[in-house]
Design a protein around this motif. Structure first.
Motif, PDB file in Angstrom:
ATOM      1  N   UNK A 192       0.750  -1.240  -0.064  1.00  0.00           N
ATOM      2  CA  UNK A 192       0.063  -0.183   0.292  1.00  0.00           C
ATOM      3  C   UNK A 192       0.545   0.922   0.332  1.00  0.00           C
ATOM      4  N   UNK A 193      -0.007   1.905  -0.573  1.00  0.00           N
ATOM      5  CA  UNK A 193       0.836   3.620  -0.732  1.00  0.00           C
ATOM      6  C   UNK A 193       0.455   4.542  -2.072  1.00  0.00           C
ATOM      7  N   UNK A 194       0.667   6.001  -1.459  1.00  0.00           N
ATOM      8  CA  UNK A 194       0.794   6.974  -2.860  1.00  0.00           C
ATOM      9  C   UNK A 194       0.949   6.653  -3.748  1.00  0.00           C
ATOM     10  N   UNK A 195       0.118   6.933  -4.471  1.00  0.00           N
ATOM     11  CA  UNK A 195       0.638   7.139  -6.369  1.00  0.00           C
ATOM     12  C   UNK A 195       0.312   8.299  -6.843  1.00  0.00           C
ATOM     13  N   UNK A 196       1.600   8.897  -7.629  1.00  0.00           N
ATOM     14  CA  UNK A 196       1.442   9.890  -8.222  1.00  0.00           C
ATOM     15  C   UNK A 196       1.182   9.992  -9.049  1.00  0.00           C
ATOM     16  N   UNK A 197      -0.124  10.744  -9.969  1.00  0.00           N
ATOM     17  CA  UNK A 197      -0.701  10.516 -11.124  1.00  0.00           C
ATOM     18  C   UNK A 197      -0.541  11.340 -12.379  1.00  0.00           C
ATOM     19  N   UNK A 198       0.473  11.494 -12.996  1.00  0.00           N
ATOM     20  CA  UNK A 198       0.727  12.361 -14.162  1.00  0.00           C
ATOM     21  C   UNK A 198      -0.367  12.615 -15.096  1.00  0.00           C
ATOM     22  N   UNK A 231       6.253   9.495   0.001  1.00  0.00           N
ATOM     23  CA  UNK A 231       5.766   8.421   0.262  1.00  0.00           C
ATOM     24  C   UNK A 231       5.023   7.539  -1.152  1.00  0.00           C
ATOM     25  N   UNK A 232       5.693   7.865  -1.764  1.00  0.00           N
ATOM     26  CA  UNK A 232       5.040   7.704  -2.973  1.00  0.00           C
ATOM     27  C   UNK A 232       5.398   6.628  -3.589  1.00  0.00           C
TER      28      UNK A 232
END
Length: 296
Positions: A192-198, A231-232
């Motif tokens: 589980x973790x943060x996602x960077x949405x580009x 945290x990504x």
């Protein structure tokens, strides 16, 4: 009995529309017989490509719903130049194309269809591929929240030319449920973790090989390091749209993606076709385990 949570869209104008068409999905909401086919939908699964979603729908129909592989037909299906969809029992699989603009069109129309069909207690899950940020290839990432431009947890869109920012947190209980679905014999990890949405595949994701580039290798390294500190754990192009739009209409949602390249070490996947197909199945296995728990 628990509370039934019907889809109730925050748009007062829909109640007064006599005729309505889902132009991009190719579905007429005036066709009551067709709309009623969707009234039992509880799980909407979305992903980028038509092939991936058709394969998923067929797999779920046989492995969970017990339908015969040699005599199989969808309850309803459609394919056009933009989108395709496959209805099997309480499961509706739809491809959304690439990026949030394409995704948002599909989701607006899916939500309208579910609203008109009087669906309740619906769960939305995106499955797909992603780049890892210091995460091994083959690992499945369950997104906790999506960050966008400015490293903030909002889906950035607009209304009448004015900015509209929608929170992008995933449904906490759904995320934890998905994490528990990894079997003891699974050959892959689930994190589980943060996602960077580009916003795109090239500059926005720190790649140097687009048609233009305004930074160097050092700038890319600093970008990746910042993502890790925040945290990504992965990067893709649709998570913010899924979570932001789902939160806006009150549908619980999650994003499940498999890592096909560790962006810390390289820009593009180094997998052959067979390896890619094996890894692409990892989210399908997790979703299958989740649905086996919830479809009776």
């Amino acid at each position: 009995m628990g509370t039934i949570n019907y889809i109730n869209l925050p748009n007062r104008h829909l109640k007064n529309k006599i005729a309505d068409e889902l132009f991009h999905l190719g579905i007429s909401l005036n066709d009551q017989v067709l709309v009623e086919k969707f009234d039992k939908v509880k799980f909407v699964l979305v992903g980028g490509t038509r092939e991936r979603m058709e394969t998923l729908a067929r797999h779920l129909a046989t492995s969970i719903l017990g339908r015969a592989e040699d005599d199989f037909s969808f309850d309803h299906s459609f394919q056009n130049s933009r989108y395709s969809g496959y209805l099997v029992g309480p499961i509706f699989c739809v491809n959304h194309g690439i990026g949030n603009p394409s995704l948002s069109v599909a989701l607006h129309e899916i939500f309208k269809l579910l609203y008109r069909a009087r669906c309740s207690d619906v769960t939305l899950i995106r499955i797909g591929t992603c780049g890892g940020i210091g995460v091994d290839v083959g690992t499945v990432v369950v997104t906790s929240e999506a960050l966008t431009v400015g490293f903030e947890p909002y889906y950035n869109t607009s209304s009448l030319g004015q900015p509209l920012r929608l929170p992008t947190s995933a449904h906490v209980d759904l995320v934890e449920d998905l994490l528990q679905c990894r079997g003891d014999n699974s050959t892959f990890q689930v994190v589980k973790g943060k996602t960077y949405c580009a916003d795109d595949f090239y500059q926005a994701q720190g790649r140097l090989d687009g048609s233009f580039c305004d930074f160097d290798e050092k700038g890319k390294e600093e970008f990746m390091n910042k993502l890790q500190k925040l945290g990504v754990v992965n990067i893709e192009m649709e998570s913010a749209g899924v979570l932001g739009l789902a939160n806006r209409v009150g549908v619980k949602a999650a994003v499940v993606c498999v890592v096909i390249v560790d962006r810390i070490t390289t820009d593009l996947p180094q997998l052959n076709k067979q390896e890619f197909q094996q890894i692409e199945d990892h989210p399908m296995q997790l979703i299958t385990a989740y649905l086996q728990r919830h479809i009776h």
